[in-house]
Enzyme design. Structure first.
Site, PDB file in Angstrom:
ATOM      1  N   HIS A  64      -9.478   0.970  -1.379  1.00 49.08           N
ATOM      2  CA  HIS A  64      -9.451   1.672  -0.096  1.00 49.08           C
ATOM      3  C   HIS A  64     -10.862   1.644   0.489  1.00 49.08           C
ATOM      4  O   HIS A  64     -11.836   1.970  -0.191  1.00 49.08           O
ATOM      5  CB  HIS A  64      -9.049   3.136  -0.288  1.00 49.08           C
TER       6      HIS A  64
ATOM      7  N   GLU B 216     -11.236   3.722   6.054  1.00 48.42           N
ATOM      8  CA  GLU B 216     -10.275   4.666   6.632  1.00 48.42           C
ATOM      9  C   GLU B 216     -11.061   5.893   7.048  1.00 48.42           C
ATOM     10  O   GLU B 216     -11.394   6.094   8.207  1.00 48.42           O
ATOM     11  CB  GLU B 216      -9.186   5.029   5.631  1.00 48.42           C
TER      12      GLU B 216
ATOM     13  N   HIS C 174       0.861  -1.197   0.000  1.00 45.73           N
ATOM     14  CA  HIS C 174       0.000   0.000   0.000  1.00 45.73           C
ATOM     15  C   HIS C 174       0.891   1.239   0.000  1.00 45.73           C
ATOM     16  O   HIS C 174       1.263   1.754   1.051  1.00 45.73           O
ATOM     17  CB  HIS C 174      -0.915  -0.029   1.227  1.00 45.73           C
TER      18      HIS C 174
ATOM     19  N   HIS D  70       1.343   4.874  -2.593  1.00 45.42           N
ATOM     20  CA  HIS D  70       0.978   5.657  -3.776  1.00 45.42           C
ATOM     21  C   HIS D  70       2.240   6.331  -4.304  1.00 45.42           C
ATOM     22  O   HIS D  70       2.879   7.094  -3.573  1.00 45.42           O
ATOM     23  CB  HIS D  70      -0.060   6.715  -3.408  1.00 45.42           C
TER      24      HIS D  70
ATOM     25  N   ASP E 103       1.834   4.076   2.741  1.00 39.18           N
ATOM     26  CA  ASP E 103       0.793   4.914   2.138  1.00 39.18           C
ATOM     27  C   ASP E 103       1.372   6.049   1.291  1.00 39.18           C
ATOM     28  O   ASP E 103       1.616   5.871   0.101  1.00 39.18           O
ATOM     29  CB  ASP E 103      -0.140   5.455   3.216  1.00 39.18           C
ATOM     30  N   ASP E 104       1.558   7.227   1.880  1.00 39.75           N
ATOM     31  CA  ASP E 104       2.123   8.401   1.187  1.00 39.75           C
ATOM     32  C   ASP E 104       3.287   8.938   2.019  1.00 39.75           C
ATOM     33  O   ASP E 104       3.171   9.971   2.682  1.00 39.75           O
ATOM     34  CB  ASP E 104       1.049   9.481   1.013  1.00 39.75           C
TER      35      ASP E 104
END
Length: 332
Positions: free
Chosen positions: A194, A197, A14, A16, A275-276
């Site tokens: 997703h 969340e 996961h 991006h 994630d980011d």
């Protein structure tokens, strides 16, 4: 524990790629492409990385992506992330990319996919990091836009293995994308989304029942629904949890308040991811270390995160065995 985590082979499921755009690279690409950013320097960009919720992050995320215009920009972005993978002992990664973020700005799909895929090939050859790509649809846009994006991507089918669903959850339930996921399923693509969340636990159920996903990205709000928790436990559907992201986006106020211990207690299939990371302050080692320290996790639990990710990855049995063997070497 830090030394153990640093030496542990990992798999990331996961992340991006647009969310790995570090401020320093953002400024270099802006200069190369003649783009004026609304920040005087790197420190001002970093100062903006205080988010109230998912949408406040996304506003900055899309703004940062404006520096990505040419194939080489996407190569440089991906190459920088893969170098971080090597540094964090990430042996395999499955990377999300958001073509609509770029095609909506007039950047051709071919520039996006060629740059990312070329870096991934070099990453395996030069860094020993294997990777796969998952094309994500932006859920705040229409399903028609997602269908058009999938059609535009099909000539490049060899470069991606699945589709996902990301961006703002609020008001954009998974069922909104039934048709495009059905099309993706028909051509043999893997399916993830997703859910749970920002959105409610019901979005997780929709992703399973309406989109037929194989993994749930985030999924931490499943604990609002005991029946759903039981279903996830019994089915073994992996959750790609992103601890530092959850704190940065105020899903939980502090890492100590994260519900990871409950997820583990419930016997759910948990993986740890970044994630980011450029925006949330932590790549894989930082996320592993944060939860290890916050919850006093033992080595077996930490290694379990890696083993879960290996089993949940969309890879060959041969590659899976090799990755498990690499973890075994650390544990012996």
């Amino acid at each position: 524990m830090r030394d153990y985590i640093e030496g542990l082979p990992k798999v990331e499921l996961h992340v991006h790629i647009e969310g790995t755009l570090e401020p320093e690279l953002m400024f270099r690409l802006a200069e190369r492409n003649g783009i004026t950013l609304p920040y005087a320097d790197v420190s001002q960009v970093k100062a903006a990385y205080e988010f109230d919720d998912l949408q406040s992050f996304l506003d900055l995320y899309y703004q940062g992506a404006c520096v990505l215009l040419e194939e080489q920009d996407f190569y440089d972005l991906t190459w920088a992330y893969l170098q971080r993978c090597q540094a964090d002992n990430v042996r395999h990664t499955e990377i999300f990319f958001d073509p609509q973020t770029h095609t909506e700005r007039g950047v051709g799909f071919e520039k996006v996919i060629r740059g990312i895929a070329r870096a991934c090939l070099d990453g395996e050859r030069q860094l020993g990091v294997t990777s796969e790509l998952i094309l994500c649809f932006l859920r705040h846009l229409s399903e028609e836009s997602a269908i058009d994006t999938l059609a535009a991507a099909m000539p490049w089918r060899e470069h991606f293995i699945g589709v996902g669903l990301d961006s703002a959850e609020a008001g954009n339930p998974p069922e909104k994308f039934n048709r495009v996921f059905a099309e993706a399923r028909e051509v043999g693509l893997h399916l993830v989304a997703h859910a749970g969340e920002e959105g409610p636990a019901d979005y997780i159920r929709q992703a399973l029942d309406e989109l037929y996903v194989e993994r749930i990205d985030h999924g931490v709000r499943c604990t609002e629904d005991p029946a759903l928790v039981a279903r996830l436990r019994d089915s073994g559907v992996p959750l790609t949890v992103c601890p530092l992201s959850n704190v940065k986006l105020r899903v939980f106020d502090t890492i100590e308040q994260h519900n990871l211990p409950r997820l583990l207690h419930e016997g759910l299939n948990i993986t740890i991811n970044s994630d980011d990371p450029a925006y949330f302050g932590g790549y894989m080692n930082a996320n592993f270390l944060a939860v290890a320290e916050a919850f006093d996790l033992d080595r077996a639990t930490i290694a379990g995160f890696s083993r879960n990710a290996i089993d949940a990855a969309f890879i060959s049995d041969e590659r899976r065995r090799a990755l498990h063997a690499a973890v075994d070497e650390v544990d012996t």
